[in-house]
Motif scaffolding. Structure first.
Motif, PDB file in Angstrom:
ATOM      1  N   ARG A 144       1.146  -1.099   0.203  1.00  0.00           N
ATOM      2  CA  ARG A 144       0.090   0.298  -0.216  1.00  0.00           C
ATOM      3  C   ARG A 144       0.668   1.211  -0.373  1.00  0.00           C
ATOM      4  O   ARG A 144       0.361   2.182  -0.069  1.00  0.00           O
ATOM      5  N   ASP A 145       1.941   1.234   0.175  1.00  0.00           N
ATOM      6  CA  ASP A 145       2.835   1.591   0.730  1.00  0.00           C
ATOM      7  C   ASP A 145       3.269   2.852  -1.108  1.00  0.00           C
ATOM      8  O   ASP A 145       3.342   2.243  -1.798  1.00  0.00           O
ATOM      9  N   HIS A 146       3.321   4.004  -0.868  1.00  0.00           N
ATOM     10  CA  HIS A 146       3.019   5.247  -2.293  1.00  0.00           C
ATOM     11  C   HIS A 146       4.807   4.791  -3.079  1.00  0.00           C
ATOM     12  O   HIS A 146       5.055   4.400  -3.948  1.00  0.00           O
ATOM     13  N   GLU A 147       5.964   4.528  -2.328  1.00  0.00           N
ATOM     14  CA  GLU A 147       6.831   4.221  -2.582  1.00  0.00           C
ATOM     15  C   GLU A 147       7.221   2.791  -3.778  1.00  0.00           C
ATOM     16  O   GLU A 147       8.058   2.816  -4.141  1.00  0.00           O
ATOM     17  N   THR A 148       6.272   1.762  -2.610  1.00  0.00           N
ATOM     18  CA  THR A 148       6.763   0.362  -2.503  1.00  0.00           C
ATOM     19  C   THR A 148       5.633  -0.135  -3.879  1.00  0.00           C
ATOM     20  O   THR A 148       5.800  -1.066  -4.088  1.00  0.00           O
ATOM     21  N   SER A 149       4.856   0.705  -3.468  1.00  0.00           N
ATOM     22  CA  SER A 149       3.428  -0.304  -4.103  1.00  0.00           C
ATOM     23  C   SER A 149       3.602  -0.217  -5.507  1.00  0.00           C
ATOM     24  O   SER A 149       3.215  -1.607  -5.649  1.00  0.00           O
ATOM     25  N   PHE A 150       4.196   0.215  -6.395  1.00  0.00           N
ATOM     26  CA  PHE A 150       3.746  -0.465  -7.544  1.00  0.00           C
ATOM     27  C   PHE A 150       5.370  -0.944  -8.275  1.00  0.00           C
ATOM     28  O   PHE A 150       5.197  -2.232  -9.396  1.00  0.00           O
TER      29      PHE A 150
ATOM     30  N   CYS B  68      12.838   0.168  -6.959  1.00  0.00           N
ATOM     31  CA  CYS B  68      11.822  -1.143  -6.084  1.00  0.00           C
ATOM     32  C   CYS B  68      12.763  -2.247  -4.668  1.00  0.00           C
ATOM     33  O   CYS B  68      12.788  -2.882  -3.618  1.00  0.00           O
TER      34      CYS B  68
END
Length: 134
Positions: free
Chosen positions: A47-53, A89
């Motif tokens: 869910r985190d913005h930095e790692t969600s992708f 990531c």
């Protein structure tokens, strides 16, 4: 007089604090706590913005330390985390830390606590159903 009252209070509380039973965590409780934390941590990374992708393609992680299939699940997930090749990531500190901590839990379960843990079920589908949100 105020100093005397404070000293009296401290002298009466110290024995109470020292007599409080302290139980160090057993191997089982350490594994149980780590599994819960890692399950939550992996969900947070998705869910985190930095790692969600990059974590979006990772399967959900659910660790039931009572299920013998959890060992296979952990090795698979560790391989997937280590296999991330998307630079932003794969080199994110939190993602690397998740992989390292998951490996530590695997080592603790397989080597350190091996005799203390008892798998009560062998149901690999249960881990997958839980991961699918059922």
């Amino acid at each position: 007089m105020a100093i005397f009252n404070h000293l009296l209070l401290v002298w009466s509380l110290v024995p109470l604090a020292l007599s409080y039973p302290f139980y160090p965590p057993t191997c089982y409780t350490k594994v149980l706590i780590m599994a819960r934390e890692l399950t939550q941590w992996a969900a947070d990374l998705k869910r985190d913005h930095e790692t969600s992708f990059c974590m979006a393609n990772m399967p959900d992680l659910y660790l039931d330390v009572h299920n013998s299939c959890v060992m296979h699940k952990m090795t698979t997930y560790i391989s997937l985390v280590e296999g991330l090749r998307q630079r932003r990531c794969a080199y994110t500190r939190e993602v690397r830390k998740l992989g390292v901590t998951l490996r530590q839990l695997f080592i603790i379960m397989s080597e350190k606590c091996h005799g203390d843990l008892v798998f009560t079920i062998h149901d690999c589908a249960a881990l997958e159903r839980r991961n699918a949100g059922e």
